[in-house]
Motif scaffolding. Structure first.
Motif, PDB file in Angstrom:
ATOM      1  N   THR A 172      -5.256  16.120 -11.662  1.00 31.57           N
ATOM      2  CA  THR A 172      -3.913  15.806 -11.160  1.00 31.57           C
ATOM      3  C   THR A 172      -3.061  17.061 -11.123  1.00 31.57           C
ATOM      4  OG1 THR A 172      -4.051  13.559 -12.040  1.00 31.57           O
ATOM      5  CG2 THR A 172      -1.846  14.416 -11.568  1.00 31.57           C
ATOM      6  N   LEU A 173      -3.131  17.843 -12.179  1.00 37.27           N
ATOM      7  CA  LEU A 173      -2.386  19.095 -12.253  1.00 37.27           C
ATOM      8  C   LEU A 173      -2.783  20.024 -11.105  1.00 37.27           C
ATOM      9  CD1 LEU A 173      -0.337  20.660 -13.953  1.00 37.27           C
ATOM     10  CD2 LEU A 173      -2.237  21.423 -15.383  1.00 37.27           C
ATOM     11  N   SER A 174      -4.072  20.129 -10.868  1.00 39.52           N
ATOM     12  CA  SER A 174      -4.581  20.966  -9.788  1.00 39.52           C
ATOM     13  C   SER A 174      -4.104  20.464  -8.422  1.00 39.52           C
ATOM     14  CB  SER A 174      -6.106  21.001  -9.841  1.00 39.52           C
ATOM     15  OG  SER A 174      -6.624  21.756  -8.786  1.00 39.52           O
ATOM     16  N   ALA A 175      -4.137  19.160  -8.216  1.00 37.55           N
ATOM     17  CA  ALA A 175      -3.716  18.582  -6.935  1.00 37.55           C
ATOM     18  C   ALA A 175      -2.218  18.811  -6.695  1.00 37.55           C
ATOM     19  CB  ALA A 175      -4.034  17.089  -6.908  1.00 37.55           C
ATOM     20  N   ILE A 176      -1.414  18.667  -7.739  1.00 36.51           N
ATOM     21  CA  ILE A 176       0.024  18.898  -7.603  1.00 36.51           C
ATOM     22  C   ILE A 176       0.294  20.361  -7.274  1.00 36.51           C
ATOM     23  CG2 ILE A 176       2.218  18.994  -8.864  1.00 36.51           C
ATOM     24  CD1 ILE A 176       1.245  16.470 -10.402  1.00 36.51           C
ATOM     25  N   CYS A 177      -0.366  21.255  -7.978  1.00 43.48           N
ATOM     26  CA  CYS A 177      -0.173  22.690  -7.725  1.00 43.48           C
ATOM     27  C   CYS A 177      -0.637  23.076  -6.320  1.00 43.48           C
ATOM     28  CB  CYS A 177      -0.895  23.515  -8.785  1.00 43.48           C
ATOM     29  SG  CYS A 177      -0.079  23.454 -10.397  1.00 43.48           S
ATOM     30  N   ARG A 178      -1.726  22.491  -5.874  1.00 40.01           N
ATOM     31  CA  ARG A 178      -2.219  22.758  -4.523  1.00 40.01           C
ATOM     32  C   ARG A 178      -1.196  22.264  -3.487  1.00 40.01           C
ATOM     33  NH1 ARG A 178      -7.004  21.580  -5.716  1.00 40.01           N
ATOM     34  NH2 ARG A 178      -6.854  19.346  -5.344  1.00 40.01           N
ATOM     35  N   ALA A 179      -0.675  21.057  -3.680  1.00 43.01           N
ATOM     36  CA  ALA A 179       0.279  20.478  -2.736  1.00 43.01           C
ATOM     37  C   ALA A 179       1.590  21.267  -2.701  1.00 43.01           C
ATOM     38  CB  ALA A 179       0.557  19.019  -3.100  1.00 43.01           C
ATOM     39  N   LEU A 180       1.996  21.796  -3.843  1.00 41.51           N
ATOM     40  CA  LEU A 180       3.255  22.544  -3.922  1.00 41.51           C
ATOM     41  C   LEU A 180       3.063  24.047  -3.770  1.00 41.51           C
ATOM     42  CD1 LEU A 180       5.000  20.631  -6.855  1.00 41.51           C
ATOM     43  CD2 LEU A 180       5.449  20.415  -4.394  1.00 41.51           C
ATOM     44  N   ASP A 181       1.812  24.467  -3.601  1.00 46.49           N
ATOM     45  CA  ASP A 181       1.483  25.884  -3.471  1.00 46.49           C
ATOM     46  C   ASP A 181       2.109  26.689  -4.609  1.00 46.49           C
ATOM     47  OD1 ASP A 181       0.296  28.159  -2.378  1.00 46.49           O
ATOM     48  OD2 ASP A 181       2.061  28.607  -1.146  1.00 46.49           O
ATOM     49  N   CYS A 182       1.772  26.260  -5.837  1.00 44.01           N
ATOM     50  CA  CYS A 182       2.316  26.932  -7.011  1.00 44.01           C
ATOM     51  C   CYS A 182       1.235  27.073  -8.072  1.00 44.01           C
ATOM     52  CB  CYS A 182       3.502  26.158  -7.583  1.00 44.01           C
ATOM     53  SG  CYS A 182       3.071  24.594  -8.371  1.00 44.01           S
ATOM     54  N   GLU A 183       1.535  27.842  -9.081  1.00 45.22           N
ATOM     55  CA  GLU A 183       0.652  28.002 -10.221  1.00 45.22           C
ATOM     56  C   GLU A 183       1.075  27.029 -11.315  1.00 45.22           C
ATOM     57  OE1 GLU A 183      -2.025  29.973 -10.380  1.00 45.22           O
ATOM     58  OE2 GLU A 183      -1.642  30.588  -8.321  1.00 45.22           O
ATOM     59  N   VAL A 184       0.156  26.718 -12.213  1.00 48.14           N
ATOM     60  CA  VAL A 184       0.446  25.805 -13.316  1.00 48.14           C
ATOM     61  C   VAL A 184       1.666  26.285 -14.101  1.00 48.14           C
ATOM     62  CG1 VAL A 184      -0.444  24.833 -15.471  1.00 48.14           C
ATOM     63  CG2 VAL A 184      -1.951  25.038 -13.488  1.00 48.14           C
ATOM     64  N   GLY A 185       1.769  27.587 -14.321  1.00 49.31           N
ATOM     65  CA  GLY A 185       2.879  28.153 -15.076  1.00 49.31           C
ATOM     66  C   GLY A 185       4.225  28.052 -14.386  1.00 49.31           C
ATOM     67  N   GLU A 186       4.227  27.765 -13.090  1.00 55.70           N
ATOM     68  CA  GLU A 186       5.479  27.528 -12.375  1.00 55.70           C
ATOM     69  C   GLU A 186       5.904  26.068 -12.527  1.00 55.70           C
ATOM     70  OE1 GLU A 186       5.739  29.651  -8.351  1.00 55.70           O
ATOM     71  OE2 GLU A 186       3.574  29.550  -8.779  1.00 55.70           O
ATOM     72  N   LEU A 187       4.937  25.195 -12.731  1.00 55.37           N
ATOM     73  CA  LEU A 187       5.192  23.762 -12.869  1.00 55.37           C
ATOM     74  C   LEU A 187       5.531  23.387 -14.308  1.00 55.37           C
ATOM     75  CD1 LEU A 187       5.185  20.919 -11.555  1.00 55.37           C
ATOM     76  CD2 LEU A 187       2.746  20.803 -12.102  1.00 55.37           C
ATOM     77  N   LEU A 188       4.726  23.877 -15.229  1.00 56.43           N
ATOM     78  CA  LEU A 188       4.919  23.561 -16.643  1.00 56.43           C
ATOM     79  C   LEU A 188       5.336  24.816 -17.381  1.00 56.43           C
ATOM     80  CD1 LEU A 188       1.714  21.397 -17.238  1.00 56.43           C
ATOM     81  CD2 LEU A 188       4.027  20.598 -16.728  1.00 56.43           C
ATOM     82  N   VAL A 189       6.480  24.751 -18.040  1.00 53.53           N
ATOM     83  CA  VAL A 189       7.002  25.903 -18.777  1.00 53.53           C
ATOM     84  C   VAL A 189       7.371  25.498 -20.191  1.00 53.53           C
ATOM     85  CG1 VAL A 189       7.875  27.048 -16.701  1.00 53.53           C
ATOM     86  CG2 VAL A 189       9.377  25.509 -17.970  1.00 53.53           C
TER      87      VAL A 189
END
Length: 76
Positions: free
Chosen positions: A56-73
């Motif tokens: 799920t984390l990977s799919a969200i990051c792919r859809a938002l074109d971001c890295e995990v560290g940009e999503l979760l801080v």
């Protein structure tokens, strides 16, 4: 418990709201793209999630074109 209290417990803040706004995307559209319910994404967005699957984390990051560290801080 407020999101601020949740942050203090987990030490993690989800920036989903900010990333969606930056990309002009709705939670509903993200839900359609990643195949996760709006309710579950809302739980994540409001810092109430206790866990998240890597897929799920990977799919969200792919859809938002971001890295995990940009999503979760870290919530310091």
């Amino acid at each position: 418990m407020s999101p601020t209290e949740e942050d203090e417990l987990t030490g993690i803040h989800c920036r989903l709201d900010e990333l969606l706004a930056e990309r002009g995307m709705t939670l509903t559209r993200l839900s359609e793209i990643v195949g996760v319910s709006v309710v579950n994404l809302s739980i994540l967005k409001n810092d109430r999630a206790r866990a998240i699957r890597y897929s799920t984390l990977s799919a969200i990051c792919r859809a938002l074109d971001c890295e995990v560290g940009e999503l979760l801080v870290r919530a310091d």
